[in-house]
Design a protein around this motif. Structure first.
Motif, short mmCIF file in Angstrom:
data_model
loop_
_atom_site.label_atom_id
_atom_site.label_comp_id
_atom_site.label_asym_id
_atom_site.label_seq_id
_atom_site.Cartn_x
_atom_site.Cartn_y
_atom_site.Cartn_z
N GLN A 67 4.92 -38.98 -73.61
CA GLN A 67 3.91 -39.47 -72.67
C GLN A 67 4.53 -39.98 -71.37
OE1 GLN A 67 4.57 -40.91 -75.61
NE2 GLN A 67 4.86 -43.11 -75.36
N ARG A 68 5.86 -39.97 -71.27
CA ARG A 68 6.47 -40.28 -69.98
C ARG A 68 6.11 -39.21 -68.94
NH1 ARG A 68 11.17 -41.39 -73.31
NH2 ARG A 68 11.38 -43.62 -73.63
N ASP A 69 5.78 -38.03 -69.42
CA ASP A 69 5.26 -36.96 -68.56
C ASP A 69 3.74 -37.15 -68.47
OD1 ASP A 69 3.89 -34.34 -68.09
OD2 ASP A 69 5.95 -33.61 -67.94
N PRO A 70 3.18 -37.23 -67.25
CA PRO A 70 1.75 -37.53 -67.10
C PRO A 70 0.83 -36.58 -67.86
CG PRO A 70 2.88 -37.67 -64.98
CD PRO A 70 3.87 -37.10 -65.95
N GLU A 71 1.20 -35.32 -67.97
CA GLU A 71 0.35 -34.36 -68.66
C GLU A 71 0.20 -34.73 -70.14
OE1 GLU A 71 -0.29 -29.52 -68.49
OE2 GLU A 71 1.75 -30.33 -68.33
N TYR A 72 1.31 -35.16 -70.74
CA TYR A 72 1.27 -35.53 -72.15
C TYR A 72 0.71 -36.95 -72.33
CZ TYR A 72 4.08 -31.34 -72.60
OH TYR A 72 4.52 -30.04 -72.55
N ARG A 73 0.81 -37.78 -71.30
CA ARG A 73 0.19 -39.10 -71.33
C ARG A 73 -1.32 -38.96 -71.49
NH1 ARG A 73 1.24 -44.29 -72.40
NH2 ARG A 73 -0.64 -43.98 -73.64
N ALA A 74 -1.90 -38.04 -70.75
CA ALA A 74 -3.34 -37.81 -70.83
C ALA A 74 -3.74 -37.33 -72.22
CB ALA A 74 -3.77 -36.80 -69.77
N LEU A 75 -2.89 -36.49 -72.82
CA LEU A 75 -3.17 -35.99 -74.17
C LEU A 75 -3.10 -37.12 -75.19
CD1 LEU A 75 -3.76 -33.58 -76.00
CD2 LEU A 75 -1.29 -33.17 -76.12
N LEU A 76 -2.08 -37.99 -75.08
CA LEU A 76 -1.98 -39.12 -75.99
C LEU A 76 -3.21 -40.02 -75.88
CD1 LEU A 76 -0.55 -41.07 -77.93
CD2 LEU A 76 0.71 -41.99 -75.96
N ASP A 77 -3.62 -40.33 -74.67
CA ASP A 77 -4.79 -41.18 -74.47
C ASP A 77 -6.04 -40.57 -75.11
OD1 ASP A 77 -3.24 -42.99 -73.11
OD2 ASP A 77 -3.84 -42.29 -71.11
N GLN A 78 -6.22 -39.27 -74.91
CA GLN A 78 -7.39 -38.59 -75.46
C GLN A 78 -7.37 -38.63 -76.99
OE1 GLN A 78 -7.72 -34.44 -74.37
NE2 GLN A 78 -8.99 -33.99 -76.16
N LEU A 79 -6.22 -38.32 -77.58
CA LEU A 79 -6.13 -38.26 -79.03
C LEU A 79 -6.23 -39.64 -79.67
CD1 LEU A 79 -3.46 -35.46 -79.50
CD2 LEU A 79 -5.88 -35.34 -80.04
N MET A 80 -5.64 -40.65 -79.04
CA MET A 80 -5.76 -42.01 -79.57
C MET A 80 -7.22 -42.46 -79.58
SD MET A 80 -3.14 -43.53 -80.85
CE MET A 80 -3.74 -45.23 -80.82
N THR A 81 -7.96 -42.13 -78.53
CA THR A 81 -9.38 -42.48 -78.48
C THR A 81 -10.13 -41.84 -79.64
OG1 THR A 81 -9.34 -42.73 -76.07
CG2 THR A 81 -11.48 -42.34 -77.10
N GLU A 82 -9.83 -40.56 -79.92
CA GLU A 82 -10.51 -39.86 -81.00
C GLU A 82 -10.09 -40.40 -82.37
OE1 GLU A 82 -10.08 -35.64 -80.62
OE2 GLU A 82 -10.69 -35.63 -78.51
N ILE A 83 -8.80 -40.65 -82.54
CA ILE A 83 -8.29 -41.15 -83.82
C ILE A 83 -8.88 -42.51 -84.15
CG2 ILE A 83 -6.22 -42.03 -84.98
CD1 ILE A 83 -4.67 -39.73 -83.56
N LEU A 84 -8.89 -43.41 -83.16
CA LEU A 84 -9.42 -44.75 -83.40
C LEU A 84 -10.91 -44.70 -83.70
CD1 LEU A 84 -7.50 -46.80 -80.68
CD2 LEU A 84 -6.99 -46.60 -83.12
N ALA A 85 -11.64 -43.82 -83.04
CA ALA A 85 -13.07 -43.68 -83.30
C ALA A 85 -13.31 -43.16 -84.72
CB ALA A 85 -13.70 -42.76 -82.27
N ASP A 86 -12.50 -42.19 -85.14
CA ASP A 86 -12.69 -41.58 -86.46
C ASP A 86 -12.27 -42.51 -87.59
OD1 ASP A 86 -13.71 -39.29 -85.36
OD2 ASP A 86 -11.85 -38.15 -85.45
N THR A 87 -11.26 -43.35 -87.35
CA THR A 87 -10.74 -44.21 -88.42
C THR A 87 -11.40 -45.58 -88.44
OG1 THR A 87 -8.95 -45.02 -87.00
CG2 THR A 87 -8.48 -43.09 -88.37
N GLY A 88 -12.07 -45.96 -87.36
CA GLY A 88 -12.67 -47.28 -87.29
C GLY A 88 -11.69 -48.37 -86.94
N CYS A 89 -10.47 -47.99 -86.55
CA CYS A 89 -9.46 -48.96 -86.15
C CYS A 89 -9.72 -49.41 -84.71
CB CYS A 89 -8.06 -48.35 -86.27
SG CYS A 89 -6.71 -49.45 -85.81
N SER A 90 -9.64 -50.72 -84.47
CA SER A 90 -9.85 -51.25 -83.13
C SER A 90 -8.58 -51.10 -82.30
CB SER A 90 -10.24 -52.72 -83.20
OG SER A 90 -10.14 -53.33 -81.94
N ARG A 91 -8.74 -50.78 -81.03
CA ARG A 91 -7.57 -50.68 -80.15
C ARG A 91 -6.86 -52.02 -80.02
NH1 ARG A 91 -5.07 -47.23 -76.79
NH2 ARG A 91 -6.55 -45.53 -77.14
N ASP A 92 -7.60 -53.12 -80.19
CA ASP A 92 -6.98 -54.45 -80.12
C ASP A 92 -5.97 -54.65 -81.25
OD1 ASP A 92 -8.47 -55.08 -77.91
OD2 ASP A 92 -10.05 -56.12 -79.04
#
Length: 275
Positions: A67-92
């Motif tokens: 994610q030090r590369d901006p293109e992969y940073r965007a991918l990490l952000d997108q996938l973390m949002t989906e993973i947290l939504a699917d698992t019910g884990c809070s970003r906090d």
């Protein structure tokens, strides 16, 4: 983003950042019980060669923190949002997150090991067999192995042939993925074509607190005591995490600082006393 030329370019940019270890490439033919003591691949002279000739180089290549590369940073952000939504884990509750890309030649083996972080692994190219064990089964992962791991021995979890029958085995093909929870032992074996996989992994506060308890238990055991395992005594667990927390970095910059800074500062004088 996952073609070999693009990944070779990514590896080059990560290597240019000398402030942290970002790239690792080694021989792919190690046995499943090798741990992280995997030999270097002397058949290739550079990571670029290992990646560009992945089908023939007999290598595995690990690109950390892509994610030090901006293109992969965007991918990490997108996938973390989906993973947290699917698992019910809070970003906090998330204390650290990272994305890595694992490339491996045909038949390469990822040896048996454990990680503190939980991981969602996505198979992008090729096929692999995933073996994942239950982290809560103490016949597979005893407390002393966990304590040694959190004390800094990344090879503490030991594979034995007797454990193999207890593995959950998954066939990973392009477009499929697998989850291995925090501390769940795992090992992978490549198929007959090269593999590219993306890993999204992250730490959560409950697991961080449990890690501190295991670290204190390691110290207490070194002093000849018999500490209680995590979850057996709420007040003891709280006391142990508080002691580690007193010595830990208040603003950690890396996963290592977050996970082991308190333990490292605490064990230094203890080693002198024991010596």
């Amino acid at each position: 983003m996952f073609t070999l030329p693009r990944l070779a370019e990514l590896a080059k940019s990560l290597l240019a950042n000398t402030s942290t270890r970002s790239v690792r490439w080694q021989a792919g033919g190690a046995p499943v019980d090798a741990g992280w003591a995997v030999p270097l691949n002397h058949k290739v002279e550079s990571v670029n060669e290992a990646i560009s000739n992945l089908a023939e180089s007999g290598s595995w290549v690990l690109l950390y923190s892509v994610q030090r590369d901006p293109e992969y940073r965007a991918l990490l952000d997108q996938l973390m949002t989906e993973i947290l939504a699917d698992t019910g884990c809070s970003r906090d509750e998330v204390t650290w997150e990272d994305a890595y890309i694992f490339l491996a030649s045909p038949d390469a083996v990822t040896p048996y090991h454990i990680d503190h972080e939980a991981t969602f692994l996505f198979q992008i190219h090729g096929n692999r067999t995933a073996n994942i064990w239950d982290a809560n089964d103490r016949s597979i992962l005893p407390d002393n192995e966990i304590e040694k791991y959190y004390a800094g021995d990344l090879n503490a979890a030991k594979y034995t042939i007797e454990k193999q029958s207890k593995a959950a085995v998954y066939a990973l093909n392009q477009g499929t993925g697998v989850h291995h929870p925090s501390k769940a032992p795992h090992a992978f074996k490549n198929g007959d074509i090269y593999s590219i996989a993306l890993g999204i992994h992250f730490c959560v506060r409950d697991c961080d607190r449990e890690a501190a308890i295991y670290q204190m238990n390691y110290l207490l055991r070194r002093c000849g005591m018999k500490p209680t395992t995590p979850g057996k005594s709420a007040w003891r667990d709280k006391l142990k995490t508080s002691i580690i927390g007193l010595f830990a970095d208040k603003n950690p910059k890396t996963k290592h600082d977050m996970l082991r800074s308190g333990f490292t500062r605490l064990i230094a004088p203890l080693r002198l006393v024991l010596k």
